[in-house]
Design a protein around this motif. Structure first.
Motif, PDB file in Angstrom:
ATOM      1  N   GLU A 140      13.001  -4.965  -4.468  1.00 48.73           N
ATOM      2  CA  GLU A 140      12.198  -3.802  -4.873  1.00 48.73           C
ATOM      3  C   GLU A 140      12.710  -3.220  -6.177  1.00 48.73           C
ATOM      4  O   GLU A 140      13.906  -3.328  -6.480  1.00 48.73           O
ATOM      5  CB  GLU A 140      12.296  -2.702  -3.808  1.00 48.73           C
ATOM      6  CG  GLU A 140      11.643  -3.018  -2.489  1.00 48.73           C
ATOM      7  CD  GLU A 140      11.697  -1.805  -1.559  1.00 48.73           C
ATOM      8  OE1 GLU A 140      10.631  -1.423  -1.078  1.00 48.73           O
ATOM      9  OE2 GLU A 140      12.782  -1.278  -1.315  1.00 48.73           O
ATOM     10  N   SER A 197       5.823   4.615   9.812  1.00 53.30           N
ATOM     11  CA  SER A 197       6.909   5.536  10.187  1.00 53.30           C
ATOM     12  C   SER A 197       7.434   5.164  11.574  1.00 53.30           C
ATOM     13  O   SER A 197       6.701   4.603  12.395  1.00 53.30           O
ATOM     14  CB  SER A 197       6.355   6.956  10.195  1.00 53.30           C
ATOM     15  OG  SER A 197       6.959   7.716  11.203  1.00 53.30           O
ATOM     16  N   GLU A 239       5.721  -2.742   7.183  1.00 52.16           N
ATOM     17  CA  GLU A 239       7.082  -2.448   6.724  1.00 52.16           C
ATOM     18  C   GLU A 239       7.700  -1.369   7.608  1.00 52.16           C
ATOM     19  O   GLU A 239       7.137  -0.292   7.771  1.00 52.16           O
ATOM     20  CB  GLU A 239       7.056  -1.976   5.263  1.00 52.16           C
ATOM     21  CG  GLU A 239       6.599  -3.054   4.314  1.00 52.16           C
ATOM     22  CD  GLU A 239       6.893  -2.713   2.855  1.00 52.16           C
ATOM     23  OE1 GLU A 239       7.554  -1.696   2.591  1.00 52.16           O
ATOM     24  OE2 GLU A 239       6.443  -3.489   1.985  1.00 52.16           O
ATOM     25  N   ALA A 272       0.865  -1.191   0.000  1.00 48.58           N
ATOM     26  CA  ALA A 272       0.000   0.000   0.000  1.00 48.58           C
ATOM     27  C   ALA A 272       0.894   1.231   0.000  1.00 48.58           C
ATOM     28  O   ALA A 272       1.769   1.366   0.853  1.00 48.58           O
ATOM     29  CB  ALA A 272      -0.886   0.001   1.242  1.00 48.58           C
TER      30      ALA A 272
HETATM   31  P1  C2E Z   1       9.000   2.128  -0.248  1.00 47.99           P
HETATM   32  O1  C2E Z   1       8.217   1.641   0.903  1.00 47.99           O
HETATM   33  O2  C2E Z   1      10.348   1.571  -0.443  1.00 47.99           O
HETATM   34  O3  C2E Z   1       8.092   1.905  -1.518  1.00 47.99           O
HETATM   35  C1  C2E Z   1       8.583   1.580  -2.767  1.00 47.99           C
HETATM   36  C2  C2E Z   1       8.714   2.778  -3.622  1.00 47.99           C
HETATM   37  O4  C2E Z   1       9.351   2.431  -4.814  1.00 47.99           O
HETATM   38  C3  C2E Z   1       7.375   3.342  -4.044  1.00 47.99           C
HETATM   39  O5  C2E Z   1       7.540   4.738  -4.208  1.00 47.99           O
HETATM   40  C4  C2E Z   1       7.158   2.719  -5.398  1.00 47.99           C
HETATM   41  O6  C2E Z   1       6.280   3.435  -6.211  1.00 47.99           O
HETATM   42  C5  C2E Z   1       8.559   2.759  -5.923  1.00 47.99           C
HETATM   43  N1  C2E Z   1       8.775   1.774  -6.959  1.00 47.99           N
HETATM   44  C6  C2E Z   1       8.273   0.513  -7.015  1.00 47.99           C
HETATM   45  N2  C2E Z   1       8.723  -0.130  -8.121  1.00 47.99           N
HETATM   46  C7  C2E Z   1       9.538   0.747  -8.752  1.00 47.99           C
HETATM   47  C8  C2E Z   1      10.313   0.658  -9.965  1.00 47.99           C
HETATM   48  O7  C2E Z   1      10.355  -0.338 -10.664  1.00 47.99           O
HETATM   49  N3  C2E Z   1      11.029   1.764 -10.314  1.00 47.99           N
HETATM   50  C9  C2E Z   1      11.017   2.896  -9.568  1.00 47.99           C
HETATM   51  N4  C2E Z   1      11.732   3.923  -9.973  1.00 47.99           N
HETATM   52  N5  C2E Z   1      10.296   3.009  -8.427  1.00 47.99           N
HETATM   53  C10 C2E Z   1       9.570   1.931  -8.031  1.00 47.99           C
HETATM   54  P2  C2E Z   1       6.507   5.763  -3.651  1.00 47.99           P
HETATM   55  O8  C2E Z   1       5.131   5.247  -3.765  1.00 47.99           O
HETATM   56  O9  C2E Z   1       6.841   7.078  -4.223  1.00 47.99           O
HETATM   57  O10 C2E Z   1       6.852   5.753  -2.105  1.00 47.99           O
HETATM   58  C11 C2E Z   1       8.069   6.212  -1.674  1.00 47.99           C
HETATM   59  C12 C2E Z   1       8.262   5.931  -0.231  1.00 47.99           C
HETATM   60  O11 C2E Z   1       7.313   6.627   0.550  1.00 47.99           O
HETATM   61  C13 C2E Z   1       8.010   4.472   0.141  1.00 47.99           C
HETATM   62  O12 C2E Z   1       9.152   3.713  -0.158  1.00 47.99           O
HETATM   63  C14 C2E Z   1       7.745   4.561   1.609  1.00 47.99           C
HETATM   64  O13 C2E Z   1       8.951   4.619   2.329  1.00 47.99           O
HETATM   65  C15 C2E Z   1       7.044   5.888   1.703  1.00 47.99           C
HETATM   66  N6  C2E Z   1       5.601   5.674   1.816  1.00 47.99           N
HETATM   67  C16 C2E Z   1       4.697   5.431   0.862  1.00 47.99           C
HETATM   68  N7  C2E Z   1       3.469   5.276   1.396  1.00 47.99           N
HETATM   69  C17 C2E Z   1       3.609   5.400   2.726  1.00 47.99           C
HETATM   70  C18 C2E Z   1       2.711   5.339   3.845  1.00 47.99           C
HETATM   71  O14 C2E Z   1       1.501   5.102   3.736  1.00 47.99           O
HETATM   72  N8  C2E Z   1       3.250   5.529   5.090  1.00 47.99           N
HETATM   73  C19 C2E Z   1       4.591   5.768   5.275  1.00 47.99           C
HETATM   74  N9  C2E Z   1       5.021   5.941   6.504  1.00 47.99           N
HETATM   75  N10 C2E Z   1       5.438   5.834   4.265  1.00 47.99           N
HETATM   76  C20 C2E Z   1       4.966   5.647   2.988  1.00 47.99           C
END
Ligand code: C2E
Ligand code: MG
Ligand code: MG
Length: 594
Positions: free
Chosen positions: A546, A429, A459, A367
């Motif tokens: 990932e 977080s 996570e 998610a």
């Molecule tokens: P994360 O948990 O490591 O999530 C994976 C991130 O990598 C996601 O970015 C996803 O869209 C991106 N990703 C997945 N596959 C690929 C790929 O093949 N290539 C590239 N370039 N990127 C890929 P996103 O959605 O921008 O989220 C970034 C970070 O934000 C997440 O890293 C997570 O740490 C945080 N995040 C997202 N949603 C939540 C949330 O609901 N709560 C909290 N606390 N943090 C969140």
């Protein structure tokens, strides 16, 4: 009207004789009347004697000091209470002019200096009386020294910080206001405000306790104070925040020199309860006070500059510039918008499939939150989550995402009973580690949604865990007891301290995207992935890669024995609606290649 000082005999035919002596002063009529029954004079005289004795008893024993003063200030009567109030015997009192101010006010406060130098404060009431046919002043004085001291102490407390005895924020603002008024009036003098904040003071408090923290603040205040000029004001605004008001500072260079001097006096360590402590500070400086209408604005801008000094790496000073204010306003606006976004439900949860690298089948989702901004369109977490983290809003957001994710997965399972084993990963977080109500919240959320705890994975990041070791341990144990699974996210980017893996009941490691994307670059990423996979096999941990973007990456990870993966190669994160409209059996990419 009876003329002044004229004795009149009125109505001798009456059984009483009325003698009236009247007197005028400053257009006011002062009068005295004596009514005498001529037939019974002796009786009257006796009655008068009794009255006189009673009156002098009252005058002699009252705790109020009574003085009768001539208009030139000479004392012509003093009671025993007056003797003790002035610390002088009766004769001396009558000889002296006590210097009691001639005042038209009925009640005043005066200072009395006793011969031994003691200063008492008395409340004095005056009234005019006739004394030996002349106008005189009756002064009645009451010792209010204690009351006065208590009042002054209260006043001191209201304007000073109790720990350091320095002026507090109110007094600082008051002095700043006066300085600004002087500046407006005389035009030439310049004012500078320095806003000081001790770097990492929380760390000192947390590691050595509040007692040592307090003593350090006292020592800090004393040293700082001694480095300033008499005319400068040093105040404690609260916590580890201090402010300095520099008046008559001729140039901005001089202000900077003072900032440097302040930093220099702190180079030497502090000895507190046997501990040697070093203090570094960040300083924000507001100059050119001519622009300011209110003292609060000057202090606010110095505060803004101080924050900039912190952001630039601490232990430095920064001069305020108007552009900083714009940035602060921009940030405040964004904070407001983000808070509203949560209330107005502008946040949406996207889901990225997680697949088995061996079979290519769907195993679950991660998610990922997004913000459907009314003006800026769809925003990614990187564009608003750091702010949410600083605001503390991240806890609310994560809880909401958790509830959405549980509800969505349950809904999906209800529609497709063959998907009962799918899991949903929710990012948490590290701010949750200090939240002891989280296990209860998760229990309730699972109950409400009807999702089995085994279908939920949380996570967490390594850095967050290690920096909150003790609190995290308790929380994770509870989650584990609830059968919620735990994953270490972004593995390899933080401490990557393998020794910690033993401490935590995690069941899964997620290899960070940065290693996967550099797999072929020969920078060691491939070796790191191999080591992590081997290690997790030994520890019995599941491994998820990932950011898989190419078929090649998939093939090599599969060959290595990596369990699962997610990435744009399989599927981008997509909204729940988009997910639900598909059959869900396999992610689109796999469907196309199958
Ligand atoms: P994360 O948990 O490591 O999530 C994976 C991130 O990598 C996601 O970015 C996803 O869209 C991106 N990703 C997945 N596959 C690929 C790929 O093949 N290539 C590239 N370039 N990127 C890929 P996103 O959605 O921008 O989220 C970034 C970070 O934000 C997440 O890293 C997570 O740490 C945080 N995040 C997202 N949603 C939540 C949330 O609901 N709560 C909290 N606390 N943090 C969140
Ligand atoms: Mg994640
Ligand atoms: Mg990650």
């Amino acid at each position: 009207m009876i003329k002044s000082s004229k004795l009149a005999k009125i109505s001798s035919s009456l059984p009483h004789q009325v003698l009236i002596k009247s007197l005028r002063r400053a257009n006011r009529l002062l009068g005295q009347a004596l009514i005498v029954n001529a037939r019974n004079r002796q009786q009257v005289e006796e009655a008068l004697k009794v009255t006189q004795t009673r009156l002098s008893q009252i005058v002699d024993t009252t705790s109020d000091a009574l003085l009768v003063l001539k208009l030139d200030g000479a004392v012509c009567f003093a009671n025993p209470a007056a003797e003790s109030l002035f610390g002088r015997p009766h004769d001396q009192l009558l000889e002296h002019n006590l210097g009691i101010p001639q005042t038209t006010e009925k009640i005043t406060e005066i200072s009395i200096f006793q011969p031994d130098g003691t200063c008492l404060i008395a409340e004095m009431r005056v009234s005019e009386i006739l004394w030996d046919d002349e106008i005189a002043v009756l002064a009645s004085l009451r010792d209010i020294t204690e009351h006065h001291q208590a009042k002054q102490q209260l006043q001191h407390q209201a304007f000073h910080d109790s720990l350091t005895q320095l002026p507090n924020r109110s007094l600082f603002l008051d002095r700043l206001e006066h300085a600004l008024q002087r500046q407006r009036r005389y035009k030439q003098s310049s004012i500078v405000v320095l806003f000081l904040d001790i770097d990492h003071f929380k760390l000192i408090n947390d590691s050595f306790g509040h007692l040592i923290g307090d003593k350090l603040l006292q020592a800090f205040a004393t040293r700082l104070h001694s480095s300033l000029r008499e005319s400068d004001t040093l105040a404690r605004l609260g916590g580890d925040e201090f402010a300095i008001l520099l008046e008559e500072t001729s140039s901005s260079e001089e202000a900077l020199k003072i900032a440097e001097r302040v930093q220099k006096v702190l180079l030497q360590s502090f000895q507190v309860e046997g501990q040697e402590l070093f203090v570094k500070i960040s300083i924000g400086i507001a100059l050119d006070a001519h622009e300011y209408a209110k003292p609060e604005q000057l202090l606010r801008d110095a505060d803004t500059a101080m924050y900039r000094a912190k952001a630039m790496g601490r232990d430095r000073y920064v001069i305020f510039e108007p552009a900083m204010h714009q940035q602060v306003m921009g940030r405040l606006q964004k904070e407001k918008e983000l808070r509203q976004a949560v209330e107005r439900e502008e946040l949406v949860v996207y889901y990225q499939p997680i697949v088995s690298l061996q079979s290519g089948t769907l195993k679950g989702f991660e998610a990922l939150v997004r913000w459907q901004h009314p003006q800026h369109g769809l925003l990614l977490p990187g564009q608003f989550m750091p702010l949410a983290e600083e605001m503390g809003l991240i806890v609310t957001i994560d809880r909401w995402v958790l509830a959405e994710a549980c509800a969505h997965l349950k809904q999906l399972q209800d529609q497709h009973p063959d998907l009962a084993n799918l899991t949903v990963n929710v990012n948490l977080s590290s701010q949750h580690f200090s939240d002891t109500t989280l296990p209860d919240y998760i229990t309730k959320t699972l109950e409400t949604s009807g999702l089995d705890a085994r279908n939920l994975k949380l996570e967490l990041t390594e850095t967050g865990l290690i920096e909150n070791l003790k609190q995290a341990q308790d929380l994770l144990d509870k989650m584990c007891a609830m059968h919620v699974q735990l994953c270490l996210d972004d593995f390899g980017t933080g401490y990557s301290s393998l020794s910690y893996l033993h401490h935590f009941p995690v069941s899964c490691l997620k290899i960070d995207r940065s290693f996967v994307s550099h797999m072929q670059s020969g920078d060691g990423s491939w070796e790191i992935i191999r080591t992590i996979v081997a290690l997790s096999k030994t520890l019995g941990l599941e491994i998820v890669a990932e950011g898989i973007e190419t078929a090649h990456q998939w093939a090599r990870l599969k060959q290595l024995g990596c369990d699962k993966g997610q990435g744009y190669f399989f599927c981008q994160p997509i909204s729940a609606q988009a997910e639900f409209s598909r059959s869900f059996k396999v992610p689109p990419r796999l469907k196309a290649t199958a």
